[in-house]
Structures are given as C-alpha cells and as structure tokens.
Design an enzyme around this catalytic site. Structure first.
Site, PDB file in Angstrom:
ATOM      1  N   ARG A   1     114.662 -49.361  -0.663  1.00 50.11           N
ATOM      2  CA  ARG A   1     114.198 -50.120  -1.841  1.00 50.11           C
ATOM      3  C   ARG A   1     114.363 -49.215  -3.049  1.00 50.11           C
ATOM      4  NH1 ARG A   1     108.962 -53.935  -2.885  1.00 50.11           N
ATOM      5  NH2 ARG A   1     110.340 -55.254  -1.652  1.00 50.11           N
TER       6      ARG A   1
ATOM      7  N   GLN B   1     114.353 -61.158   1.405  1.00 52.38           N
ATOM      8  CA  GLN B   1     113.405 -62.168   0.921  1.00 52.38           C
ATOM      9  C   GLN B   1     114.029 -63.563   0.979  1.00 52.38           C
ATOM     10  OE1 GLN B   1     110.081 -61.636  -0.552  1.00 52.38           O
ATOM     11  NE2 GLN B   1     110.101 -63.792  -0.027  1.00 52.38           N
TER      12      GLN B   1
HETATM   13  N1   CP Z   1     107.929 -59.974  -1.652  1.00 47.38           N
HETATM   14  C1   CP Z   1     108.018 -58.628  -1.489  1.00 47.38           C
HETATM   15  O1   CP Z   1     109.094 -58.040  -1.334  1.00 47.38           O
HETATM   16  O2   CP Z   1     106.805 -58.010  -1.480  1.00 47.38           O
HETATM   17  P1   CP Z   1     106.554 -56.431  -1.538  1.00 47.38           P
HETATM   18  O3   CP Z   1     106.989 -55.961  -2.893  1.00 47.38           O
HETATM   19  O4   CP Z   1     105.066 -56.282  -1.326  1.00 47.38           O
HETATM   20  O5   CP Z   1     107.349 -55.768  -0.459  1.00 47.38           O
HETATM   21  N1  NVA Z   2     111.272 -59.598  -8.873  1.00 49.57           N
HETATM   22  C1  NVA Z   2     110.214 -58.845  -8.246  1.00 49.57           C
HETATM   23  C2  NVA Z   2     110.168 -59.110  -6.780  1.00 49.57           C
HETATM   24  C3  NVA Z   2     108.996 -58.491  -6.075  1.00 49.57           C
HETATM   25  C4  NVA Z   2     109.013 -58.736  -4.607  1.00 49.57           C
HETATM   26  C5  NVA Z   2     110.386 -57.365  -8.529  1.00 49.57           C
HETATM   27  O1  NVA Z   2     111.512 -56.879  -8.508  1.00 49.57           O
HETATM   28  O2  NVA Z   2     109.373 -56.701  -8.807  1.00 49.57           O
END
Ligand code: CP
Ligand code: NVA
Length: 298
Positions: A101, A131
């Site tokens: 991430r 997601q």
């Molecule tokens: N929806 C999602 O990716 O949640 P997190 O940021 O908590 O991983």
């Molecule tokens: N668009 C959001 C998604 C979180 C799961 C972000 O990048 O913070």
C-alpha cells in the site's frame, strides 16, 4: 508469474476467475480447506494507514497456511530513501509474495518487476483493485450478475476507488455513472483509455435515477489531507442520503468502501439503514483476497 497490480491491467477473464472462485472460499471458511501458502512468508509493506486491508490480508494469509510479515514503510530502509528496486530485489530473495500500500502506482509496478515474486496492489493513488473485486463480488452475492447493472459513484470521482471502477465497467459490461463536481471528475484521457459505458456528470440526481447501486468513498483520500478544508467545501452536496436513495431503483444497494465520514459523503441515517450491506462488503475483503491469493499461486 502472476501479479495483481491494477484493474486496468487485468483481463476480464482473470477478474471472472477470481469472482467465481470467491463464493466457495467464503463457504469453506473454518473448514479444513487447502493451504496453498503452507511454509510461505508474505511481506506487507504499508506506507499508508489501513484497517480492513491489513487485517483481511493478515488473516487471509494465515488461513491459507502462510505467514504475514507486516512492514511499516517508515520502519524499513525504504522510508529512508532505499530505492524500491533494491528493496524488491532483497525481499524477492527472502519472501514468497508482497502486498503493498503506497502512493505511486509506479512503485508497485517496479516492485513487481524487480522482486520477481507475486505482488499485490493494496491501494495506490491510482487504483484500489482488491476493493473493487470485493465490491463486485458483494453486488453479485446480493443482486446477481453485474453485467447490465447501473452503478453510481458519488463524491470524489478522481480518486483511486472510482478509477478502478472505471476500468472494471468496460471489462464486466455494466454502466458506471460518476457524479462529481467538475474539479473532481476523472481525467478524459483515462476515460478514453478505459472505454466502456461511463457517464460523468455534476448532476447527482440524474446519476442516481434508476441505479442498482449507489456507492461512495471519502472526500479526502489519504495523502490529500492538506486540501481537506477546500475539499469539504467543494464536495458538499455530493452525498448519499435518503432523498438520493429514493431516486435509485427500489431495493438498490448502498455501498461504502469505508472508512465512512457521516454527514460528509454519506448521511448517518442512510449509512445505518444500509449497514448490513456495507459491513458484508467489508467482510468480503477477506474472502475475495483469499481467492486472489489462491489465483496468484495457482
Ligand atoms: N477500504 C479500505 O481499504 O479500508 P482500509 O483503508 O481500512 O484498509
Ligand atoms: N480513496 C480512499 C480509499 C480508502 C480505502 C483513500 O485513498 O484514502
């Protein structure tokens, strides 16, 4: 060698394979199922906060026989400037797969290229593929095939989640509508590249009319905190609330990838009325990602 780096880079066939495998993975949870990751260690490099993605991958890896190794990007040399390609070549000699991430999509692509081990995008600024696969599974679980449905995204239409939705629309043959103010609409070049039936409009009511699914995400994505005040002002009105739900198809699903900010992208009462769907969606991250892991190592 398989990777899961973006919806843009996936074929419809690969998406279908993962989606079609997920129901059995979900049903089989808790039974002595296959453990294809037995003896494996998978690194999880996270440069941004996470609840759902981190927990679902840690639990999923464990349930498939593997061991998750969580690495906060700030705690490893990567955070002090060691290049992605060097980090990738080191980890590629020690672990069996990596889940990342981060900010730039390029970092995930480069990691996959240099590590030569299966690599998963757990969210970048460009895409959130795990997601969207989960969301499509959730829609099909509740309402049948996604093909032919109308999915309406409301809010910041230029962030990672709607971008992954855009690339999914052409591949799985559904109509996507994005309701966002002009400054928060997806790039034209990206829309052309994706193809498919995607309507982009600033008319939230028109976008919601007759929709099968109303979907939203935060107005302030991770990394955009400095713009928060401005965004909250400009996105006001692009909210899923009961009035908007009335415009959608009767029984329409209301979905949110979470975390949710009540009173901003979704009204509190609407969120609570649709909490069953939204938390099924969160739970389904686990099942879909186990299907993704199975697919990567198969
Ligand atoms: N929806 C999602 O990716 O949640 P997190 O940021 O908590 O991983
Ligand atoms: N668009 C959001 C998604 C979180 C799961 C972000 O990048 O913070």
């Amino acid at each position: 060698m398989r990777h899961l780096l973006s919806i843009e880079g996936m074929s419809a066939g690969d998406m279908r394979e993962i989606l079609d495998a997920t129901p059995a993975v979900k049903r089989g949870r808790g039974t002595a199922g296959p453990r294809p990751l037995e003896g494996q260690t998978w690194a999880m490099i996270f440069a941004k906060a996470s609840t759902r993605t981190r927990v679902s991958f840690e639990v999923g890896l464990h349930e498939l026989g593997g061991r998750p190794l969580f690495l906060n990007a700030g705690d490893i040399q990567l955070g002090r400037g060691e290049p992605v390609k060097d980090t990738a070549r080191v980890l590629g000699r020690m672990v069996h797969g990596t889940i990342i991430r981060t900010y730039g999509q390029q970092e995930v692509e480069e990691f996959a290229e240099y590590s030569r081990i299966p690599t998963i995008n757990a969210l970048t600024d460009a895409e959130h593929p795990c997601q969207i696969l989960t969301d499509i599974f959730t829609i099909e679980e509740r309402a049948g095939a996604i093909a032919g449905k109308v999915v309406t995204f409301v809010g910041d239409g230029a962030c990672n989640v709607p971008i992954s939705w855009i690339f999914a629309a052409a591949k799985l043959d559904f109509e996507l509508r994005i309701a966002a103010p002009a400054a928060y609409q997806p790039d034209r070049e990206l829309l052309q590249r994706a193809g498919g039936r995607v309507l982009v409009t600033d008319d939230i009511n028109a976008a919601a009319d007759g929709a099968d699914v109303l979907y939203t995400d935060v107005w302030v994505s991770m990394g955009r905190e400095a713009e928060a005040a401005h965004r909250l002002q400009e996105l006001t009105g692009y909210q899923i609330n009961n009035a908007l739900v009335k415009r959608a198809k009767p029984g329409a699903l209301v979905m949110h990838c979470l975390p949710a900010y009540r009173g901003k992208e979704i009204a509190e009462d609407t969120f609570e009325a649709h909490a069953k769907t939204i938390f099924d969606q969160a739970e389904n991250r686990l099942h879909t990602q186990k299907a993704i892991l199975n697919w990567l190592v198969s």
